[in-house]
Design a protein around this motif. Structure first.
Motif, short mmCIF file in Angstrom:
data_model
loop_
_atom_site.label_atom_id
_atom_site.label_comp_id
_atom_site.label_asym_id
_atom_site.label_seq_id
_atom_site.Cartn_x
_atom_site.Cartn_y
_atom_site.Cartn_z
N GLY A 89 34.26 39.10 55.30
CA GLY A 89 34.50 37.98 56.21
C GLY A 89 34.47 36.65 55.49
N GLU A 90 33.52 36.48 54.56
CA GLU A 90 33.45 35.23 53.80
C GLU A 90 34.71 35.02 52.98
N ALA A 91 35.22 36.09 52.38
CA ALA A 91 36.42 35.97 51.54
C ALA A 91 37.64 35.60 52.39
N ARG A 92 37.77 36.24 53.55
CA ARG A 92 38.91 35.91 54.42
C ARG A 92 38.87 34.44 54.84
N ARG A 528 39.70 47.76 47.61
CA ARG A 528 40.42 46.59 48.15
C ARG A 528 39.64 45.31 47.86
N MET A 529 38.33 45.37 47.96
CA MET A 529 37.53 44.19 47.66
C MET A 529 37.59 43.85 46.17
N ILE A 530 37.45 44.86 45.33
CA ILE A 530 37.49 44.64 43.88
C ILE A 530 38.82 44.01 43.48
N ARG A 531 39.91 44.58 43.96
CA ARG A 531 41.24 44.06 43.59
C ARG A 531 41.45 42.64 44.10
N SER A 532 41.06 42.39 45.34
CA SER A 532 41.27 41.07 45.92
C SER A 532 40.46 40.01 45.21
N PHE A 533 39.17 40.28 44.99
CA PHE A 533 38.30 39.29 44.34
C PHE A 533 38.77 39.03 42.91
N ALA A 534 39.17 40.10 42.20
CA ALA A 534 39.65 39.92 40.82
C ALA A 534 40.93 39.11 40.79
N ALA A 535 41.86 39.41 41.71
CA ALA A 535 43.14 38.70 41.73
C ALA A 535 42.95 37.21 41.98
N ARG A 559 50.68 25.55 45.66
CA ARG A 559 50.34 25.88 47.04
C ARG A 559 51.00 27.20 47.47
N ALA A 560 52.20 27.43 46.97
CA ALA A 560 52.87 28.69 47.30
C ALA A 560 52.10 29.87 46.72
N ARG A 561 51.58 29.72 45.49
CA ARG A 561 50.77 30.79 44.89
C ARG A 561 49.49 30.99 45.69
N PHE A 562 48.85 29.88 46.10
CA PHE A 562 47.63 29.96 46.90
C PHE A 562 47.90 30.70 48.21
N ASP A 563 48.99 30.33 48.88
CA ASP A 563 49.32 30.97 50.15
C ASP A 563 49.62 32.45 49.96
N ALA A 564 50.34 32.77 48.88
CA ALA A 564 50.70 34.18 48.63
C ALA A 564 49.45 35.02 48.39
N LEU A 565 48.52 34.49 47.62
CA LEU A 565 47.28 35.24 47.35
C LEU A 565 46.39 35.29 48.58
N ALA A 566 46.32 34.19 49.32
CA ALA A 566 45.47 34.16 50.51
C ALA A 566 45.96 35.17 51.55
N SER A 567 47.29 35.23 51.75
CA SER A 567 47.82 36.17 52.75
C SER A 567 47.56 37.61 52.33
N ARG A 568 47.65 37.89 51.04
CA ARG A 568 47.43 39.26 50.59
C ARG A 568 45.96 39.64 50.65
N ALA A 570 43.87 38.42 52.85
CA ALA A 570 43.62 38.61 54.29
C ALA A 570 44.12 39.97 54.75
N SER A 571 45.26 40.40 54.21
CA SER A 571 45.79 41.71 54.59
C SER A 571 44.93 42.84 54.04
N GLN A 572 44.52 42.71 52.78
CA GLN A 572 43.71 43.77 52.16
C GLN A 572 42.35 43.92 52.83
N LEU A 573 41.76 42.81 53.26
CA LEU A 573 40.41 42.84 53.83
C LEU A 573 40.44 42.72 55.35
N SER A 574 41.57 42.98 55.94
CA SER A 574 41.71 42.83 57.39
C SER A 574 40.86 43.83 58.15
N GLU A 575 40.39 43.40 59.32
CA GLU A 575 39.63 44.30 60.20
C GLU A 575 40.51 45.44 60.70
N ALA A 576 41.82 45.26 60.63
CA ALA A 576 42.73 46.32 61.07
C ALA A 576 42.62 47.56 60.19
N ARG A 577 42.06 47.41 59.00
CA ARG A 577 41.91 48.54 58.08
C ARG A 577 40.59 49.28 58.26
#
Length: 657
Positions: A89-92, A528-535, A559-568, A570-577
């Protein structure tokens, strides 16, 4: 007549007194110890009951010891999983598309926060309880993960994640910076723009869809599904696009996500990205379209593609169960055409614990495709790795008729690498015809898969013989049904081969009951957490840190890079998973079931132990009140015997006379 002491039974009296003394001593011992006997030989008929009860109590004590140990480990798991769920949740919340913060503060602080989370996660996964590492499956004597700095930056000449990211980004971006795409105009056909991928390889942006509003541009899509894919846009002098009409292109990115760009026709050159000016003729319009297309592709490459490439590199380096660590092959990543399996001598292997060599998520590293409407191909994924996934080692077709009929499909198997299987239906099969193939695991274990042709609804291990429908002819429908059946069978077989990480570690808590509580750090929830935090820890935004104007358009790529990483992220750590196998929430639930089983077993042991102790008490213990009463009675008898014996001993004829 001679009269003496032999007339009196003194000897017999002494024997009785001796026995009473022994009995008195025994009663005193029983009163002091509370036990009926001091040796096994003294227990008599109670001995079998005592031995059986004590043996059972010893077993219960052993089980209770296991329960205590498992409870300790489960409490550690629960604390760690609670923290991990909070970290998600903190990461999202720390990285949200479009929220850059005052003076882009979010962009400046995100890499440091992500690295801190990555380090905390690695520390938790490497924690031990009483010298036993808990996140490496049944390998409990070594660290499951390498240290943080070694994972990110490598050590001793072996590449870490940062190096793999650098190589992958270069391979995806390409020498020109257009995501391995080209847009050319032939001098012989100045009104046509040929837009194509620069080769058959897994890198860059892959053409997936194309559409237009207006229909005045002729789009040749004959090579859209080829490898490499290509499109041709032809402009007509007599039918040029009108202002507002547009062309939209869709692309598949390296991490499997999709993006698109739209080019809109304009009568004037407004300088707006994504617009092309309608020229006086087709050649001028095509040249303007080419320029606008490359500009828009470059923007997508600097933003979405870089984010996708960073996460693709995370999947390559932080490999899941059943997958090897891979990296870009060749000396020049900008022109690379393939990936290769990394070796422990040139690349840090991030996970050292127990892991499955086959995974259900990728069908055991096999891909299923259909071609020509009458054939299905199963082929190993590349790059090939003999240590991961299935190999197809045999295949055949069996007829339900004797002698065999000509309706059998043609089955072709190749050893590879990669191994492959092709099944072609030239005629409709007969019900009962079978296709059988053998899958061999890296360990050498073989699994045979059989698919049988049936009429009507197909069950497990079956495929339906097709009929002529509006969707296609009978052979095409049979082929489609076979493709679905073989995909299901591969998924089921791979799941059996993969097993359950929980079963990697188990403890006996009762005679016919075990609690499974194994844990592996490469399960998808942790991964998913390891990959996201490392990226997000690798990506930095130096443009934002040194910008005089925090709203400058020069910061758009960052900003485009920030948005691209942020969206990914959010997807990787989504509650939907949460419901997927191996997620933090599913693992927590499975451990909750284990905890419940432990509590139930503990209650059963407590109740049974009380029953056994009561039974043992009846067999071994004495009633102290009864013993005390027996002692008093025996004491009275003993005193009387002493007095009688003393009186008798004084009798003599002399005294009588």
């Amino acid at each position: 007549m001679i009269v003496n002491k032999s007339m009196f039974p003194l000897q017999a009296g002494f024997g009785v007194i001796s026995k009473m003394n022994s009995q008195f001593a025994l009663l005193q011992t029983q009163l002091g110890t509370g036990n009926k006997a001091q040796t096994l030989a003294q227990m008599g008929k109670d001995l079998p009951v005592s031995l059986s009860a004590r043996s059972r109590l010893t077993q219960i004590e052993g089980y209770m010891g296991n329960v205590e140990q498992v409870n300790l480990r489960l409490s550690f798991y629960n604390n760690a999983l609670t923290r991990m769920d909070k970290m998600e949740g903190e990461a999202r919340n720390s990285a949200v598309q479009g929220q850059y913060g005052s003076n882009n503060i979010n962009m400046a602080t995100l890499p440091g926060l992500s690295k801190a989370r990555f380090d905390e996660l690695v520390t938790m996964l490497n924690a031990d309880v009483n010298g036993r590492y808990l996140y490496g499956g049944n390998k409990t004597d070594t660290l499951p993960l390498k240290p943080t700095e070694e994972l990110l930056n490598g050590v001793g000449g072996r590449a870490g994640y940062a190096t793999v990211v650098t190589e992958r980004r270069a391979a995806d971006l390409g020498q020109s910076g257009y995501g391995r795409l080209t847009a050319d105009i032939d001098v012989l056909t100045p009104g046509t723009v040929t837009f194509a991928e620069d080769g058959a390889h897994p890198f860059g942006m892959k053409l997936s869809t194309v559409s237009q509003v207006g229909g005045r541009v002729t789009i040749d899509t004959s090579a859209q599904n080829a490898d490499p894919a290509a499109l041709a846009f032809t402009f007509d002098d007599a039918n040029l696009p009108r202002a507002g009409e547009s062309i939209t292109l869709g692309f598949t990115l390296p991490d499997g996500s999709e993006t698109q760009i739209t080019l809109r026709a304009s009568e004037e050159d407004t300088g707006t990205k994504g617009e092309f000016t309608i020229g006086e003729d087709a050649a001028t319009t095509a040249a303007n379209f080419q320029t606008a297309l490359l500009e828009k592709i470059q923007i997508a490459a600097e933003g979405e593609l870089m984010g996708a490439s960073t996460f693709a590199a995370a999947e390559n380096f932080f490999n899941a169960a059943g997958e090897p660590v891979v990296r870009v092959a060749g000396s020049d990543p900008y022109t690379a055409t393939s990936l290769r399996v990394a070796t422990p001598s040139d690349t840090v292997q991030w996970y050292n614990g127990e892991t499955a060599a086959v995974s259900a998520s990728n069908l055991g590293r096999l891909g299923v495709s259909s071609g020509g409407g009458d054939s299905v191909t199963v082929k190993g994924l590349e790059p090939s790795s003999f240590a991961h996934g299935f190999r197809i080692t045999a295949a055949s077709a069996q007829s339900s008729q004797f002698p065999p009929t000509a309706t059998l499909p043609t089955v072709t198997q190749t050893a590879g690498p990669p191994s492959s299987l092709s099944v072609q239906f030239s005629q409709l099969p007969t019900a009962g015809d079978q296709v059988t193939f053998t899958l061999t695991e890296p360990s050498g274990k073989e699994r045979e898969v059989t698919l049988e042709a049936v009429t009507g609804r197909a069950g497990p291990g079956q495929f339906t013989i097709g009929t002529v429908t509006a969707a296609g002819d009978a052979i095409a429908n049979t082929t489609a049904n076979f493709e679905q059946a073989i995909t299901r069978s591969l998924s089921t077989t791979a799941a059996l081969a993969e097993g359950n990480p929980r079963q990697a570690v188990s403890a006996a808590v009762e005679d016919n009951g075990r609690v499974n509580y194994g844990m592996q750090a490469n399960e998808i929830g942790y991964l998913r957490m390891i990959r996201s935090f490392a990226a997000l820890s690798i990506e930095t935004y130096p443009e934002a840190a040194g910008a005089e104007d925090p709203n400058s358009i020069d910061l758009n790529p960052a900003r485009a890079r920030f948005d691209a990483l942020a969206s990914r992220q959010a997807s990787q750590l989504s509650e939907a998973r949460n419901s997927e196998r191996g997620s933090i929430e599913m693992v927590t639930m499975e451990l909750g079931v284990a905890q419940s089983n432990l509590l139930a077993a503990t209650q059963r042991h407590t109740n049974y132990k009380a029953q056994l102790e009561n039974l043992l008490g009846e067999a071994e213990a004495v009633n102290k009140e009864d013993v005390a009463m027996q002692l008093l009675a025996l004491q009275t008898r003993l005193q009387a015997s002493y007095q009688a014996t003393a009186m008798i001993s004084q009798l003599s004829l002399v005294n009588f006379l």
